[in-house]
Every structure is written in structure tokens, then in C-alpha cells.
Design a protein around this motif. Structure first.
Motif, short mmCIF file in Angstrom:
data_model
loop_
_atom_site.label_atom_id
_atom_site.label_comp_id
_atom_site.label_asym_id
_atom_site.label_seq_id
_atom_site.Cartn_x
_atom_site.Cartn_y
_atom_site.Cartn_z
N VAL A 161 52.26 -25.48 34.87
CA VAL A 161 51.84 -25.96 33.55
C VAL A 161 51.99 -24.86 32.51
N LEU A 162 51.46 -23.69 32.82
CA LEU A 162 51.49 -22.57 31.88
C LEU A 162 52.91 -22.10 31.63
N TYR A 163 53.74 -22.11 32.68
CA TYR A 163 55.15 -21.74 32.51
C TYR A 163 55.87 -22.73 31.60
N GLY A 164 55.69 -24.03 31.86
CA GLY A 164 56.40 -25.03 31.08
C GLY A 164 56.05 -24.98 29.61
N LEU A 165 54.75 -24.89 29.31
CA LEU A 165 54.33 -24.81 27.91
C LEU A 165 54.73 -23.47 27.29
N GLY A 166 54.56 -22.39 28.06
CA GLY A 166 54.90 -21.07 27.54
C GLY A 166 56.37 -20.94 27.22
N SER A 167 57.24 -21.43 28.11
CA SER A 167 58.68 -21.31 27.86
C SER A 167 59.09 -22.16 26.67
N ALA A 168 58.50 -23.37 26.53
CA ALA A 168 58.82 -24.23 25.39
C ALA A 168 58.35 -23.60 24.08
N LEU A 169 57.15 -23.04 24.08
CA LEU A 169 56.64 -22.38 22.88
C LEU A 169 57.49 -21.18 22.49
N GLY A 170 57.90 -20.41 23.49
CA GLY A 170 58.71 -19.22 23.21
C GLY A 170 60.03 -19.57 22.56
N ARG A 171 60.61 -20.72 22.93
CA ARG A 171 61.88 -21.13 22.33
C ARG A 171 61.71 -21.61 20.90
N GLN A 172 60.50 -22.01 20.53
CA GLN A 172 60.32 -22.63 19.22
C GLN A 172 59.42 -21.82 18.29
N GLY A 173 59.36 -20.52 18.52
CA GLY A 173 58.70 -19.64 17.56
C GLY A 173 57.25 -19.36 17.81
N GLY A 174 56.67 -19.87 18.89
CA GLY A 174 55.25 -19.61 19.18
C GLY A 174 55.08 -18.48 20.17
N GLU A 175 55.64 -17.30 19.86
CA GLU A 175 55.67 -16.22 20.84
C GLU A 175 54.28 -15.76 21.28
N ASP A 176 53.32 -15.72 20.35
CA ASP A 176 51.99 -15.20 20.69
C ASP A 176 51.34 -16.04 21.78
N LEU A 177 51.29 -17.34 21.58
CA LEU A 177 50.67 -18.21 22.56
C LEU A 177 51.54 -18.30 23.82
N ALA A 178 52.86 -18.29 23.66
CA ALA A 178 53.75 -18.30 24.81
C ALA A 178 53.47 -17.11 25.72
N LEU A 179 53.26 -15.95 25.11
CA LEU A 179 53.00 -14.74 25.89
C LEU A 179 51.71 -14.88 26.70
N VAL A 180 50.67 -15.41 26.08
CA VAL A 180 49.40 -15.61 26.78
C VAL A 180 49.59 -16.55 27.96
N TYR A 181 50.24 -17.68 27.73
CA TYR A 181 50.43 -18.67 28.80
C TYR A 181 51.27 -18.09 29.95
N LEU A 182 52.35 -17.39 29.61
CA LEU A 182 53.22 -16.84 30.66
C LEU A 182 52.52 -15.74 31.45
N GLN A 183 51.75 -14.90 30.78
CA GLN A 183 51.01 -13.86 31.50
C GLN A 183 49.98 -14.48 32.44
N LEU A 184 49.28 -15.52 31.98
CA LEU A 184 48.32 -16.21 32.85
C LEU A 184 49.04 -16.88 34.02
N GLY A 185 50.18 -17.51 33.76
CA GLY A 185 50.92 -18.15 34.83
C GLY A 185 51.42 -17.15 35.85
N ARG A 186 51.86 -15.99 35.39
CA ARG A 186 52.34 -14.94 36.30
C ARG A 186 51.20 -14.43 37.18
N TRP A 187 50.02 -14.33 36.60
CA TRP A 187 48.85 -13.88 37.35
C TRP A 187 48.47 -14.91 38.41
N LEU A 188 48.57 -16.18 38.07
CA LEU A 188 48.24 -17.24 39.03
C LEU A 188 49.24 -17.31 40.17
N ASP A 189 50.53 -17.21 39.86
CA ASP A 189 51.57 -17.39 40.88
C ASP A 189 52.66 -16.35 40.69
#
Length: 606
Positions: free
Chosen positions: A275-303
Motif C-alpha cells: 500500500v505504502l509503496y503504491g501510493l508513495g511511487s504514484a505521489l513521487g511521480r506527480q510532485g508529492g515528494e515529501d509525502l512520497a518519501l514518508v510512505y516509501l520509508q515506512l514501507g521499506r521499514w515494514l518490508d
């Protein structure tokens, strides 16, 4: 999957001072030494932290805020800022501790509740996870995120149906559909509800056939449910849309060898990370780098074993110009990953971007030696050589890539274009012209090729009408490109239309005020229309912008004696050269080097 960043959550991040989150350059290990920070006055550390944020250095900011929180443990603002910088740096365990302290002050703190919910999923405390996620904010992205994470926690509690029901009950924008069907399908698949899982995954694929994880989920489901043909067709359909993906190539190899592909997701933690990867990658492509970074870091910590999070996070760091962080993540991609070659190529490109050309070249030489037919690796090596002005070697590498083409297609135009620019820089104009024409044949409306070839002709004084028309077309396709507009202005100048030249070159300078060659061109045009004081002003500005040595000599001569005398002297020198050496063909002026992988225009003139 297409979505727009949730305005509510992004606004909340901005309100918390997180607008610069995730854009720092050094890793946390490169932060100021702890003993140095501890000896500093609190006011100094606070100012240093704010300065670090303004300079987009979250590693240093995190270290300063950590010390301030130690001194002022109940200061809510400092807790928030420390928490946000810890999230940005991927220090999730420390962020969890801060989140627990924050919710005691502000029970409805959006990101703190999200972090606590994610932590509860990781520790298999699924009821606690849902309790936190229900309070993890409002807005399109926050609601989708908390619902999908909550659904995976229901699966962890042994109630997959309740999770799917919660997903289906969620109302929202159209782009929700693919996320909802994908995760409903993955939950049902993980729960062993095969038929319904396939139906939901197929629905997600119909909505979003260009997203690799959707394709992979459905292909794997088909493989495990006795439909090898469908699985192959699924991957082959994606390959037509997005050619040469390494995961697709490996999956097809395994299917052809008679192997069954395992399920994409089997645990609640892996599902939540997805979930966090999917939303983070989509946000990162569309200019939401700050929130994308948070989601991806949380996803990386989980898995930590997720096959795409490290690569996506590295790509995000790359877009933020955090090259050292990107290099470190690309290097961590395991050798067994189908993305290893791509990761090594990107690592090398980031080494070059970080000013480490020798290391970048060595890395790419190694990749090409091991994968001599890998077009991406060859292209990257050629680009690195070209951007570092190794033009003869770049042309050789592009030639190796071109020689492997059986029948060039429109997708191959860049190989001919870049080799053509390399030939032009080594004064092999006939070869350059042939390549540029070939690139234009493959991609008739490609503005960079139109501009480059048109400018080169005009700068040589040949094919003036055709060249001008090509540049006009390039400008029509890219009306805000300062380089293209400069080319059009220079075309007018070379054909004696000086008023039109002034108009276009002034517009080019507005768009690219710090380009020496454009200021030089405008100075020439000013001189021709009698604005000689302004001409010298522009030449002086061009000189101060550090043009290439041969261009600098011409500019300084114009400053000293004016354009008319400078042209007379230059014409005499050119005539002497002609009597000394009979050139094989007319040669264009030396081109300006664009350090990107997509050079805009040849420079010169004046």
C-alpha cells in the motif's frame, strides 16, 4: 496508477514545516558530530536546524532537533519537527518513539497516528493498528491509505472478508478503483479465495494495464491457478506497452521453463508495505515528494525485501538531487534481483551527477562488459562520455548500440541524435548531418532534432530557409524553451532580419538569463540595430558567465573593438585558415555542451 496528491495531507505537512522534507543531501551518518551539537547552545542548534531545513539538509536538521528534544522534551513544535525529519531520513524506530509522545499532546496528529498504525501492523497488533489508522487523517489520500492499511490488518486478524468489505465501502475519486481492486484481490489471494481474487485482480488490470505491480499480481495469480497461457499473455501485453522490463523478462523465462510463480503478497506486513509503496511511487511521480518519501520509508521499514521500494526511493532521491543517497540504495539492490543491471546503470549515472566521472565510467564499463548487448547500459555509457566531452569515445559507444539494431524504429531516434551531436563536436559534419537526418526520419516531429539540425545549417550559412522553418516548428512544439527561441533568433540574425532577431533573442534571454551564448547572440543583434551600448553590456554579461575558451576570445574582441571590426578580423583569420588547410566539408561552430542527457541546441555564433 494515476492520482493527485491529497491536498489536506500535503497542506498539513506544510503547516508542520515539512515542505522541505526529504530533500537533504547527506545521509544521517554525515550529520554534525553528536558531541559538537551537545556542546552548542540550544538557540544555536535551533537556528542551525532551521537553516538545515531551508538548505534541504534533513540529515543535519534531524541531528539538531534530536538534541533540542532531549533538552526540551515537552516542546510540541520541536517534537513535531524532530519526528518529521526522522521520518524523512528513514529512522522509523526513533520516529515511533516520538509519535508516541506526540499523540499524548495531540491525539489527532495525522502522521503520528499513521506511524503508530504501521508499527502495530509490523508487531502484529492488528486491533491497535486499526485504532490508530482510523485517526490517521482525512482527505483523499489519507482515507485511501488508512482504509487499505486497515484492510490488511483485518487480514492479519483472520478476517479477510471484513478487510475487503471495508475497501469496497470506501467512496472517493475515480483513481481509487485500481488501488481498491488490486488490494482486494491481493487480500483474497493471500486468504486462498482464488476465484474472487482473480476477478478483482483482472478488474485492476483493466483499469491500470501499465502498472507493473498490477500486471505481476495478475500474472502470478494466473500462473498458480492453472492458466500458464493467460499468465504469459498478461506479461506479453505489458511488454508491448512498456518494452524490456527486466521483471517481465524474467517472469516470462520462468513461465516458459514450466515454473509456477509464487503469490505477490502473503503477509499483512508485506501487504501494508505494498500500500505504502503504491501510493508513495504514484505521489513521487506527480510532485508529492515529501509525502512520497514518508510512505516509501515506512514501507521499506515494514518490508525490507520488497523488490521495488529501494529502487523507487533511490529514484526519488535522484530527482531531489540527493545523489549520494541514491547511490547507496542502488548499491543495495541484491545481485539476484532482475533490476540489478538497471540499478547499476542508475548508480553510475548518479556517480556522474555527483562529479565522480571516473567512478561512473568504470561502473558502466563493467556493466557493459558483462552485458554487451544491453542497450540501456550502452546508452548510459555513451551519455556519460558525451556529457564529459569525451566525444570520440561517446560516438564509438553509440555506434556499438546502433550496430545491434536490426531495424531502427522511432524509439531509437536518440541513438542517432546523440551520435550526431558527438560527430558534430569532433568536426565530422557529414556523419553528423546523416545521423541527425536519420533521427528526424525516425521521429519527424522531434523538437530537439529539428532545432539542432536547423541551427547547424543556419550557423554554416546553408539551407537557410529549410533550417529556419525547422526551428520555427521546434519553437511551436516547445514555445517556452529558451534554447529553441535563441536558435530562431539566430536564424533571423543570420538571414539579416535583425529586428526580428532582437525580438526573439530578448525573449530567449528572459527564459535563460544565465546562458552565455544567448546573451552573446543578443549583443550581436543589438549592435546590428544600432543599440551599441546595450550590445557591449550583453557581451560583458556573456563574458562573465564563463563561456568556452574560443567563444570567450570572440566576445572579448567584440567588447574591445566592436562587432564590425571583430567580424573583419575573424574573416581575415578564416581566410588564412582556408589557404593553409582545405577542409573536407563545411564545419559548424563549436557546440555548447548540455550536461543533461538531452542536449538542447548547438551553441556558437557571434
Amino acid at each position: 496508477m494515476s492520482l493527485r496528491p491529497g491536498a489536506a495531507i500535503l497542506a498539513a505537512l506544510a503547516a508542520l514545516g515539512a515542505t522541505s522534507l526529504g530533500a537533504g543531501s547527506p545521509a544521517l551518518a554525515d550529520a554534525p558530530p553528536a558531541d559538537f551539537i551537545a556542546r552548542s547552545a540550544p538557540a544555536g542548534n535551533y537556528l542551525a536546524a532551521r537553516l538545515a531545513i531551508s538548505e534541504r539538509d534533513t540529515a543535519a536538521a534531524s541531528a539538531y532537533y534530536r538534541e533540542l528534544v532531549r533538552i526540551f522534551p515537552r516542546n510540541g513544535e520541536l517534537l513535531e519537527r524532530a519526528f518529521l525529519t526522522q521520518l524523512a531520513e528513514g529512522s522509523i524506530d526513533e520516529a515511533v518513539d516520538l509519535a508516541q509522545r506526540i499523540v499524548r499532546i495531540d491525539p489527532e496528529h495525522t502522521l503520528a497516528r499513521l506511524v503508530l498504525g504501521v508499527r502495530a501492523i509490523k508487531t502484529k497488533q492488528y486491533v491497535t493498528a486499526r485504532s490508530n489508522l482510523r485517526r490517521a487523517g482525512q482527505g483523499a489520500i489519507a482515507e485511501l491509505n488508512s482504509t487499505l492499511l486497515g484492510a490488511w490488518s483485518q487480514f492479519g486478524s483472520g478476517n479477510a472478508r471484513a478487510g475487503v468489505a471495508a475497501i469496497d465501502a470506501l467512496q472517493g475519486p475515480e483513481w481509487y478503483a485500481a488501488f481498491k481492486d488490486l488490494h482486494a484481490g491481493l487480500i483474497l489471494d493471500a486468504a486462498g479465495v482464488k476465484k474472487e481474487a482473480g476477478q478483482r485482480l483482472e478488474a485492476a488490470l483493466k483499469v491500470d494495464p501499465r502498472t507493473l505491480r498490477v500486471v505481476d499480481a495478475y500474472g502470478r495469480w494466473a500462473s498458480r491457478n492453472g492458466n500458464k497461457k493467460l499468465a504469459i499473455e498478461t506479461y506479453e501485453a505489458f511488454d508491448k506497452l512498456v518494452p524490456n522490463d527486466p521483471l517481465v523478462a524474467r517472469s516470462l523465462e520462468q513461465l516458459e521453463a514450466g515454473r509456477t510463480l509464487p503469490a505477490l503478497i502473503t503477509t499483512p506486513a508485506a501487504g501494508a508495505a505494498e500500500v505504502l509503496y503504491g501510493l508513495g511511487s504514484a505521489l513521487g511521480r506527480q510532485g508529492g515528494e515529501d509525502l512520497a518519501l514518508v510512505y516509501l520509508q515506512l514501507g521499506r521499514w515494514l518490508d525490507p525485501s520488497h523488490p521495488l521500494i529501494d529502487i523507487t526511493l533511490a529514484d526519488l532521491f535522484e530527482s531531489m538531487k540527493r545523489h549520494e543517497d541514491a547511490i547507496a540504495l542502488y548499491q543495495q539492490v541484491p545481485a539476484s534481483s532482475p533490476f540489478k543491471v538497471n540499478a547499476e546503470v542508475q548508480r553510475a549515472l548518479n556517480l556522474d551527477a555527483a562529479g565522480k566521472f571516473d567512478d561512473a565510467r568504470a561502473a558502466l564499463d563493467k556493466v557493459v562488459a558483462a552485458n554487451p548487448k544491453d542497450m540501456r547500459a550502452l546508452m548510459a555509457l555513451g551519455d556519460v562520455l558525451r556529457s564529459n566531452e569525451k566525444f570520440p569515445e561517446a560516438a564509438e559507444v553509440y555506434t556499438k548500440a546502433i550496430d545491434q539494431l536490426q531495424a531502427p524504429t522511432g524509439n531509437n531516434w536518440m541513438l542517432y541524435y546523440f551520435r550526431g551531436t558527438a560527430f558534430e563536436r569532433t568536426k565530422q559534419w557529414e556523419k553528423s548531418e546523416a545521423d541527425l537526418k536519420k533521427a528526424l526520419e525516425l521521429k519527424p516531429d522531434q523538437p530537439h532534432v529539428l532545432n539542432y539540425l536547423g541551427y547547424s545549417w543556419i550557423d554554416q550559412g546553408v539551407n537557410l530557409d529549410q533550417g529556419t522553418e525547422m526551428i520555427r516548428k521546434a519553437v511551436a512544439l516547445r514555445p517556452d524553451d529558451g534554447f529553441f527561441i535563441d536558435s530562431l533568433g539566430w536564424a533571423y540574425y543570420r538571414t539579416g532580419h535583425y529586428d526580428e532577431a532582437v525580438r526573439e533573442l530578448e525573449r530567449a534571454v528572459e527564459l535563460k538569463p544565465n546562458e552565455a551564448v544567448i546573451n552573446d547572440h543578443l549583443g550581436d543583434a543589438y549592435w546590428k540595430v544600432g543599440r551599441k551600448l546595450e550590445a557591449r553590456f550583453k557581451w560583458n554579461h556573456a563574458r562573465d558567465l564563463k563561456p568556452e575558451p574560443d567563444e570567450l576570445a570572440d566576445i572579448e574582441r567584440k567588447i574591445a573593438v566592436g562587432l564590425d571590426e571583430a567580424e573583419r578580423v575573424k574573416a581575415q583569420k578564416d581566410e588564412v585558415k582556408k589557404t593553409e588547410v582545405a577542409p573536407a566539408a563545411a564545419e559548424p561552430q563549436k557546440a555548447a555542451v548540455d550536461k543533461t542527457q538531452d542536449p538542447q541546441k548547438p551553441g556558437g555564433g557571434g
